[in-house]
Design an enzyme around this catalytic site. Structure first.
Site, PDB file in Angstrom:
ATOM      1  N   GLY A 140      57.624  41.135 -25.102  1.00 23.74           N
ATOM      2  CA  GLY A 140      57.830  39.826 -25.712  1.00 23.74           C
ATOM      3  C   GLY A 140      57.219  38.731 -24.863  1.00 23.74           C
ATOM      4  O   GLY A 140      56.375  38.997 -24.002  1.00 23.74           O
ATOM      5  N   ASN A 141      57.650  37.498 -25.082  1.00 21.49           N
ATOM      6  CA  ASN A 141      57.161  36.370 -24.289  1.00 21.49           C
ATOM      7  C   ASN A 141      58.251  35.305 -24.195  1.00 21.49           C
ATOM      8  O   ASN A 141      59.347  35.480 -24.736  1.00 21.49           O
ATOM      9  CB  ASN A 141      55.864  35.808 -24.880  1.00 21.49           C
ATOM     10  CG  ASN A 141      56.022  35.391 -26.330  1.00 21.49           C
ATOM     11  OD1 ASN A 141      56.801  34.488 -26.644  1.00 21.49           O
ATOM     12  ND2 ASN A 141      55.298  36.052 -27.224  1.00 21.49           N
TER      13      ASN A 141
END
Length: 399
Positions: A208-209
């Protein structure tokens, strides 16, 4: 834009109530007709006589007049006004508004109001940051109310932080902008993507981020405020839907966001690609949790579908498409190249090199590039103010 507008100014028990005199005068100078409604605590900070002298109208505070028993109808007030502005708004009043506690004339008027409602909070920094206050503000946003964010500065407690009511001139500017642009997207369908995507490795891990979704949610809110039918396609975020008229689609992976975006854009007038979509996903998903060992671990990745590029290929001459570029180097060159590659009408560039910009911030600093080579560089602003600048550009695409 305020000539002849009927505005109820609600004043609550905050030291910032002294600014209400300046605010009242500024609204009247713009041609507005102002009716002040005060809470009992508000009268401890500024006198009704002062405000009555400025407006030429008796200040309303109680349900009945102490002099002659005249009943003040909150229903009539609610239908009279073109706009209800509560400035300053204390944590107490915000909590009552959010939860329908109608124990004074101002909150009762709010619950009866047919007009748009603007709220300018004013309180100490810890009160403003408290989870209950933030939840109540989120509730008000979800009801379609407009929150004029407080500023950072010295507070009545002599502490420094966020909680100062916005200055009267800026509040008037916001209201003027609302009446000027309020229906500029009426009848338009706008798709906004927001937040991160999660690409599963196993049942407990993902790629993810750091995207919080705040910028995309601010864009969706501003589009809805201007009359658009907004579809907000959101990755996993901890944010409430910011406007009652927004249709929200929650997704997790890039594939899910791709399918939703392609479907919704097919009959939309525009899309703003603000989501931080994962470029890659694991080649294989483990149905069971991967166990730790002393051996090194490699995860093969495959590219995800390019949502922006797919929308760019779909785009008809009557549709608008905008995107974002978050860069760390060669910012302008990379942004302009991306705009051309994805077939965007304009692109919003922000850099991780700029303080106050990027993931998880409440502010942003952007430059907007257009296909004709023109660019406008903006200073650091709140994300809602940045969203207004971006939507102004979007509106111009339809002219």
């Amino acid at each position: 834009m305020l000539q002849g507008k009927k505005i109820i100014l609600g004043i609550t028990g905050s030291i910032a109530a002294y600014k209400a005199a300046y605010l009242t005068r500024a609204l009247i100078k713009k041609g507005a007709e102002v009716q002040v409604v005060m809470t009992p605590a508000g009268k401890e900070f500024i006198t009704p006589v002062t405000l009555s002298a400025l407006t030429g109208k008796p200040v309303i505070s109680e349900f009945f007049s102490a002099n002659d028993g005249t009943w003040h109808s909150h229903v009539d007030l609610g239908t009279w006004a073109d706009l209800l502005l509560i400035a300053p708004a204390t944590a107490s009043t915000i909590g009552k508004m959010a939860n329908g506690i109608a124990d004074n004339m101002l909150v009762t008027t709010y619950l009866s109001a047919k007009a748009p409602v603007f709220v300018a909070p004013a309180m100490d920094l810890d009160m403003y940051a408290h989870p209950t206050t933030q939840q109540n503000l989120d509730k008000l946003r979800s009801y379609g109310n407009y929150i004029i964010e407080p500023t950072i500065g010295e507070l009545a407690s002599h502490l420094e932080g966020k909680g100062r009511m916005e200055e009267p001139d800026r509040i008037v500017e916001r209201i003027e902008a609302f009446f000027s642009f309020g229906q500029s997207l009426q009848g338009r369908k706008i798709v906004v993507t927001a937040g991160p995507t999660y690409e599963k490795i196993d049942p407990v891990r993902f790629i993810g981020n750091y995207s919080s979704g705040k910028m995309g949610f601010a864009l969706a809110k501003v589009c809805a405020e201007r009359g658009a039918d907004v579809v907000l396609i959101s990755g996993p975020v901890a944010l409430a839907t910011p406007h009652a008229s927004i249709r929200r689609i929650d997704v997790e992976s890039a594939d899910e966001m791709y399918n939703a975006a392609v479907t919704e854009y097919s009959d939309a007038d525009a899309a703003i690609c603000c989501a931080a979509v994962s470029d890659y996903a694991p080649m294989e998903y483990s149905e069971t949790k991967l166990k730790r060992s002393d051996a090194s671990l490699s995860i093969a990745l495959k590219p995800n579908k390019d949502i922006a590029a797919a929308l760019g290929k779909m785009k008809s001459p009557n549709q608008c498409l905008a995107g974002f570029a978050l860069e760390t180097d060669h910012e302008a060159d990379n942004a302009v190249a991306k705009m051309s590659r994805k077939n965007f009408d304009f692109i919003v560039l922000n850099s991780l090199q700029d303080a106050g910009a990027g993931f998880r911030c409440d502010t942003n600093k952007v430059t907007i590039w257009r296909r004709n080579g023109e660019s406008v560089k903006y200073p650091v602003k709140s994300k809602e103010e940045v969203a207004s600048d971006i939507v102004d550009t979007l509106v111009s695409c339809f002219k």
